[in-house]
Design an enzyme around this catalytic site. Structure first.
Site, PDB file in Angstrom:
ATOM      1  N   LYS A  94       0.884  -1.229   0.004  1.00  0.00           N
ATOM      2  CA  LYS A  94      -0.355   0.099   0.011  1.00  0.00           C
ATOM      3  C   LYS A  94       0.651   1.056   0.081  1.00  0.00           C
ATOM      4  O   LYS A  94       0.193   2.468   0.105  1.00  0.00           O
ATOM      5  CB  LYS A  94      -0.858  -0.185   1.308  1.00  0.00           C
ATOM      6  N   GLU A  95       2.202   1.013   0.269  1.00  0.00           N
ATOM      7  CA  GLU A  95       2.962   2.302   0.099  1.00  0.00           C
ATOM      8  C   GLU A  95       4.045   2.090  -1.319  1.00  0.00           C
ATOM      9  O   GLU A  95       3.638   2.886  -2.126  1.00  0.00           O
ATOM     10  CB  GLU A  95       3.952   2.252   1.391  1.00  0.00           C
ATOM     11  N   MET A  96       5.019   1.486  -1.167  1.00  0.00           N
ATOM     12  CA  MET A  96       5.974   1.429  -2.331  1.00  0.00           C
ATOM     13  C   MET A  96       5.834   0.154  -3.048  1.00  0.00           C
ATOM     14  O   MET A  96       6.280   0.193  -4.336  1.00  0.00           O
ATOM     15  CB  MET A  96       7.400   1.918  -1.811  1.00  0.00           C
TER      16      MET A  96
END
Length: 359
Positions: free
Chosen positions: A159-161
């Site tokens: 959900k981030e990188m």
């Protein structure tokens, strides 16, 4: 016999002369000291070199001034700065650390909930990266004990990188400038561990020094106004410093969200992130516990709390009073407390964070 008495008298006169000289010197020194110390002590400002000697032990306040570390590798800081802003750390080359931790926006993103690759929304509010090196752990639930460990988690989080160290090292390793710099600073050049080290070194340099309140603590009694001083008195009297203290004004303990009243009875649970530190330890006593946030830049980092549900600082202060202190804080006191909180924001790269944030 007479000669002996004469010699004795002569010696006595010499001793008296020496004693009078000593007394005169002592009196002169005492008078000079009194003259130097005369005046209004409350408004006097110690010379800069004297203020620099003031240590935390000399400051009998729950909050301590932020100080730059004595030794920091500037070359690693510069390298970490480049990596911090490099989108190649994400799987699709769209997200960097600075995307969520915008240094021009007080080190956060200004959103209620963080957003990662492909516009995917996370589960918690992004805390500021400034002064993170002063804190006991990283993330709201404290799942990373060090900044090095913290650098890994967003890279792997889908959900981030959404990337991996093998992908990151592969992309960074193709950059001749990175290769030359890493080879100069590390024996084994570009590795995941060395990337973590460089980013963490950079983040430890992100200290917001020389705030008005720090100058006040170091002896400049005119650095903050009478209203701001009253706000600080209220901040202490209400008991806010039981959790918000130290150089970061927080960040050095975990505390239950809802000490005097159950916050999650009044506010529906959104996701597992609301369980706080329980998600890490599995201990029931850690349910609803979170790392106490630093208040150093709190006037610049709305919205508030792990869920970003408090849109304004006024709301946040009142919620803290109700659920953490068991008190209803009057509007007048809220205003004064916020005036004090405004004095906590220091400087970055020699420029006040408030001005940096407003540009």
């Amino acid at each position: 016999m007479n000669q002996g008495r004469d010699n004795k008298k002569l010696n006595t006169k010499k001793n008296w002369g020496i004693n009078f000289t000593i007394i005169a010197v002592v009196l002169a020194a005492a008078i000079a000291l009194l003259l130097n110390n005369s005046g209004d002590k409350e408004s006097s400002i110690p010379p800069l070199h004297e203020r620099e000697r003031v240590t935390s032990k000399m400051i009998h306040e729950p909050i301590q001034p932020i100080r730059m570390p004595d030794h920091i590798d500037r070359k690693k800081v510069k390298l970490g700065d480049h990596l911090f802003h490099d989108v190649r750390l994400s799987v699709d080359n769209t997200i960097s650390c600075a995307t969520c931790h915008d240094l021009a926006s007080a080190g956060d993103d200004g959103l209620r909930i963080a957003v990662g690759i492909n516009g995917v929304e996370g589960s918690v509010n992004t805390p500021t990266v400034f002064n993170s090196g002063l804190q006991i752990a990283q993330f709201w639930d404290g799942r990373a004990e060090t900044l090095e460990e913290q650098a890994t988690i967003p890279i792997h989080n889908p959900k981030e990188m959404g990337s991996s160290w093998s992908q990151v090292v592969g992309k960074i390793g193709k950059d001749p400038a990175y290769l030359a710099t890493f080879s100069q600073l590390y024996n084994d050049a570009i590795t995941a561990k060395n990337i973590q080290d460089a980013i963490a070194t950079f983040e430890r340099s992100l200290l917001t020094v020389n705030s008005p309140f720090d100058r006040f603590l170091l002896g400049d009694k005119n650095a903050i106004s009478s209203e701001e001083k009253e706000g600080y008195r209220l901040f202490k009297d209400y008991g806010c410093t039981s959790c918000h203290q130290g150089a970061a004004v927080g960040g050095n303990m975990f505390q239950q969200f809802g000490v005097f009243r159950d916050y999650f009875t009044d506010h529906p649970i959104e996701n597992r992130a609301d369980f706080g530190r329980y998600n890490i330890t599995g201990s029931e006593e850690d349910r609803w516990k979170f790392k106490v946030p630093s208040l150093r830049l709190v006037t610049l980092t709305a919205p508030y709390f792990h869920n970003g549900r408090a849109k304004t600082l006024e709301q946040a202060v009142k919620i803290m009073g109700k659920y953490q202190l068991g008190r209803e804080i009057p509007d007048h006191d809220v205003t004064l407390i916020i005036k004090f909180l405004e004095t906590l924001a220091g400087e970055y790269q020699g420029k006040p964070l408030r001005e940096f944030h407003e540009d």
